[in-house]
Design a protein around this motif. Structure first.
Motif, PDB file in Angstrom:
ATOM      1  N   ARG A 151       0.826  -1.215   0.000  1.00 33.87           N
ATOM      2  CA  ARG A 151       0.000   0.000   0.000  1.00 33.87           C
ATOM      3  C   ARG A 151       0.859   1.263   0.000  1.00 33.87           C
ATOM      4  O   ARG A 151       0.529   2.247  -0.669  1.00 33.87           O
ATOM      5  CB  ARG A 151      -0.941  -0.022   1.198  1.00 33.87           C
ATOM      6  CG  ARG A 151      -2.088  -1.005   1.014  1.00 33.87           C
ATOM      7  CD  ARG A 151      -2.932  -1.125   2.253  1.00 33.87           C
ATOM      8  NE  ARG A 151      -4.185  -1.820   1.975  1.00 33.87           N
ATOM      9  CZ  ARG A 151      -4.993  -2.319   2.908  1.00 33.87           C
ATOM     10  NH1 ARG A 151      -4.661  -2.179   4.185  1.00 33.87           N
ATOM     11  NH2 ARG A 151      -6.112  -2.929   2.584  1.00 33.87           N
ATOM     12  N   GLN A 152       1.965   1.244   0.731  1.00 30.17           N
ATOM     13  CA  GLN A 152       2.866   2.400   0.730  1.00 30.17           C
ATOM     14  C   GLN A 152       3.453   2.620  -0.661  1.00 30.17           C
ATOM     15  O   GLN A 152       3.572   3.757  -1.132  1.00 30.17           O
ATOM     16  CB  GLN A 152       3.986   2.185   1.745  1.00 30.17           C
ATOM     17  CG  GLN A 152       3.549   2.232   3.200  1.00 30.17           C
ATOM     18  CD  GLN A 152       4.685   1.917   4.141  1.00 30.17           C
ATOM     19  OE1 GLN A 152       5.809   2.378   3.953  1.00 30.17           O
ATOM     20  NE2 GLN A 152       4.419   1.118   5.166  1.00 30.17           N
ATOM     21  N   HIS A 153       3.817   1.534  -1.314  1.00 31.60           N
ATOM     22  CA  HIS A 153       4.396   1.622  -2.656  1.00 31.60           C
ATOM     23  C   HIS A 153       3.401   2.196  -3.657  1.00 31.60           C
ATOM     24  O   HIS A 153       3.743   3.084  -4.445  1.00 31.60           O
ATOM     25  CB  HIS A 153       4.851   0.230  -3.098  1.00 31.60           C
ATOM     26  CG  HIS A 153       5.386   0.170  -4.494  1.00 31.60           C
ATOM     27  ND1 HIS A 153       6.528   0.846  -4.888  1.00 31.60           N
ATOM     28  CD2 HIS A 153       4.927  -0.476  -5.606  1.00 31.60           C
ATOM     29  CE1 HIS A 153       6.761   0.609  -6.168  1.00 31.60           C
ATOM     30  NE2 HIS A 153       5.802  -0.179  -6.623  1.00 31.60           N
ATOM     31  N   ARG A 154       2.164   1.736  -3.597  1.00 29.74           N
ATOM     32  CA  ARG A 154       1.143   2.232  -4.532  1.00 29.74           C
ATOM     33  C   ARG A 154       0.823   3.701  -4.250  1.00 29.74           C
ATOM     34  O   ARG A 154       0.627   4.499  -5.179  1.00 29.74           O
ATOM     35  CB  ARG A 154      -0.122   1.384  -4.427  1.00 29.74           C
ATOM     36  CG  ARG A 154       0.059  -0.033  -4.908  1.00 29.74           C
ATOM     37  CD  ARG A 154       0.426  -0.115  -6.363  1.00 29.74           C
ATOM     38  NE  ARG A 154      -0.744   0.122  -7.221  1.00 29.74           N
ATOM     39  CZ  ARG A 154      -0.678   0.186  -8.555  1.00 29.74           C
ATOM     40  NH1 ARG A 154       0.475   0.092  -9.168  1.00 29.74           N
ATOM     41  NH2 ARG A 154      -1.763   0.386  -9.264  1.00 29.74           N
ATOM     42  N   ALA A 155       0.757   4.077  -2.979  1.00 33.61           N
ATOM     43  CA  ALA A 155       0.497   5.478  -2.630  1.00 33.61           C
ATOM     44  C   ALA A 155       1.623   6.371  -3.132  1.00 33.61           C
ATOM     45  O   ALA A 155       1.381   7.479  -3.634  1.00 33.61           O
ATOM     46  CB  ALA A 155       0.328   5.621  -1.122  1.00 33.61           C
ATOM     47  N   ALA A 156       2.861   5.901  -3.022  1.00 32.60           N
ATOM     48  CA  ALA A 156       4.001   6.681  -3.493  1.00 32.60           C
ATOM     49  C   ALA A 156       3.976   6.808  -5.011  1.00 32.60           C
ATOM     50  O   ALA A 156       4.288   7.879  -5.567  1.00 32.60           O
ATOM     51  CB  ALA A 156       5.307   6.028  -3.041  1.00 32.60           C
ATOM     52  N   GLN A 157       3.602   5.747  -5.709  1.00 28.57           N
ATOM     53  CA  GLN A 157       3.508   5.817  -7.169  1.00 28.57           C
ATOM     54  C   GLN A 157       2.461   6.843  -7.603  1.00 28.57           C
ATOM     55  O   GLN A 157       2.696   7.633  -8.525  1.00 28.57           O
ATOM     56  CB  GLN A 157       3.151   4.437  -7.737  1.00 28.57           C
ATOM     57  CG  GLN A 157       4.286   3.437  -7.726  1.00 28.57           C
ATOM     58  CD  GLN A 157       3.862   2.103  -8.304  1.00 28.57           C
ATOM     59  OE1 GLN A 157       2.769   1.590  -8.019  1.00 28.57           O
ATOM     60  NE2 GLN A 157       4.717   1.525  -9.133  1.00 28.57           N
ATOM     61  N   LEU A 158       1.303   6.836  -6.961  1.00 32.24           N
ATOM     62  CA  LEU A 158       0.246   7.776  -7.311  1.00 32.24           C
ATOM     63  C   LEU A 158       0.672   9.207  -7.010  1.00 32.24           C
ATOM     64  O   LEU A 158       0.429  10.125  -7.819  1.00 32.24           O
ATOM     65  CB  LEU A 158      -1.035   7.430  -6.542  1.00 32.24           C
ATOM     66  CG  LEU A 158      -2.255   8.298  -6.848  1.00 32.24           C
ATOM     67  CD1 LEU A 158      -2.629   8.204  -8.318  1.00 32.24           C
ATOM     68  CD2 LEU A 158      -3.429   7.886  -5.970  1.00 32.24           C
ATOM     69  N   LYS A 159       1.321   9.417  -5.888  1.00 33.30           N
ATOM     70  CA  LYS A 159       1.793  10.753  -5.529  1.00 33.30           C
ATOM     71  C   LYS A 159       2.806  11.256  -6.553  1.00 33.30           C
ATOM     72  O   LYS A 159       2.786  12.428  -6.946  1.00 33.30           O
ATOM     73  CB  LYS A 159       2.413  10.722  -4.134  1.00 33.30           C
ATOM     74  CG  LYS A 159       2.843  12.088  -3.610  1.00 33.30           C
ATOM     75  CD  LYS A 159       3.364  11.987  -2.191  1.00 33.30           C
ATOM     76  CE  LYS A 159       3.795  13.355  -1.663  1.00 33.30           C
ATOM     77  NZ  LYS A 159       4.309  13.267  -0.272  1.00 33.30           N
ATOM     78  N   THR A 160       3.685  10.380  -6.999  1.00 30.75           N
ATOM     79  CA  THR A 160       4.689  10.753  -7.992  1.00 30.75           C
ATOM     80  C   THR A 160       4.035  11.160  -9.301  1.00 30.75           C
ATOM     81  O   THR A 160       4.411  12.166  -9.914  1.00 30.75           O
ATOM     82  CB  THR A 160       5.657   9.585  -8.233  1.00 30.75           C
ATOM     83  OG1 THR A 160       6.343   9.285  -7.013  1.00 30.75           O
ATOM     84  CG2 THR A 160       6.681   9.934  -9.298  1.00 30.75           C
ATOM     85  N   ILE A 161       3.041  10.407  -9.737  1.00 30.90           N
ATOM     86  CA  ILE A 161       2.346  10.731 -10.982  1.00 30.90           C
ATOM     87  C   ILE A 161       1.657  12.083 -10.877  1.00 30.90           C
ATOM     88  O   ILE A 161       1.712  12.901 -11.799  1.00 30.90           O
ATOM     89  CB  ILE A 161       1.326   9.628 -11.324  1.00 30.90           C
ATOM     90  CG1 ILE A 161       2.049   8.347 -11.753  1.00 30.90           C
ATOM     91  CG2 ILE A 161       0.384  10.084 -12.439  1.00 30.90           C
ATOM     92  CD1 ILE A 161       1.130   7.172 -11.961  1.00 30.90           C
TER      93      ILE A 161
END
Length: 269
Positions: free
Chosen positions: A231-241
């Motif tokens: 979940r942390q990884h997916r949240a970080a990916q979305l924030k980066t986008i």
């Protein structure tokens, strides 16, 4: 890969049917109820069954194969395999960036695919990065998240691992959007698809070997740790986008011009 896709559909259907079977703690137990809500894992009993299945498969099959793969390859070879797999995903990511209203990321992805597919020999090498067009990532789940689609309950899928109801859409989408999917089926194409899929699994497992081994060795509850890390990884990916759709000044532009373009871009945000 097609067999795997077909096998996962009943699982997703079962997940929907079983969603009402998990019993949350009573609201009177406020701490337990809040923890249950934060976990968002109503299918935990089923998920843990699949986690144990995957863990057994990893212990006796994937891990030994990955360790052998690490022994006979170099980090450079494994990086080139990752570059090739990344290039295969570029056409789908181009469409996702366009659907997300990210024109600059879409342009970067298009340039990378054209350059790396030709000069980079099918994506084995990454000359586009040398030219200033560095890798940007998205997928269908992140695209849906950009439109406000919630992640939904946590899912731990057999063979595929950590996911969620929204992110599970990546599985069929990635299969259909692969460049080798549209051509008429043939023996050679089937061999290539299965071989590349298998190589991708082994190469990814090799890259994650340190992280997986560390979690299994140190975490009190590896299942919960993997859930949190996902979940942390997916949240970080979305924030980066969300913050990254910025201009990509080519490397051959003068440094002063590139700096000015970056400054103007961030000044508009």
């Amino acid at each position: 890969m097609g067999i795997a896709i077909r096998s996962i559909l009943p699982v997703l259907a079962a997940a929907g049917l079983l969603a009402g079977c998990a019993t949350p703690p009573p609201r009177s137990n406020q701490a337990a109820y809040q923890a249950y809500q934060q976990q968002n894992d109503p299918l935990k009993p089923m998920n843990k069954v699949f986690y144990r299945f995957n863990n057994t498969l990893d212990t006796y099959v994937l891990k030994p194969v990955a360790l052998g793969y690490i022994d006979v390859t170099t980090p450079g070879v494994r990086r080139h395999v990752s570059d090739f797999m990344s290039n295969m995903q570029a056409p789908a990511q181009l469409l996702y960036f366009m659907a997300s209203g990210k024109p600059r990321d879409a342009g970067t992805t298009l340039v990378r695919f054209l350059v790396n597919s030709t000069v980079g020999i099918g994506g084995i090498f990454d000359p586009a990065a040398t030219l200033g067009y560095r890798h940007v990532y998205t997928d269908l789940g992140l695209t849906l998240a950009g439109y406000g689609v919630p992640a939904g309950p946590y899912l731990y899928l057999p063979l595929f691992g950590p996911s969620g109801v929204r992110d599970a859409t990546n599985i069929p989408a990635d299969f259909v959007m692969t460049p080798t999917f549209p051509p008429p089926p043939s023996t050679g194409l089937s061999i290539f698809n299965y071989s590349s899929a298998g190589l991708n699994v082994v190469n990814t497992r090799a890259q994650l070997h340190g992280t997986i081994s560390n979690v299994k060795a140190t975490a009190l509850d590896p299942y919960a740790t993997f859930r949190s890390l996902y979940r942390q990884h997916r949240a970080a990916q979305l924030k980066t986008i969300n913050r990254r759709d910025v201009v990509t000044p080519p490397a051959w532009y003068p440094a002063s011009v590139r700096a000015r373009m970056k400054h103007q871009e961030y000044g508009q945000q």
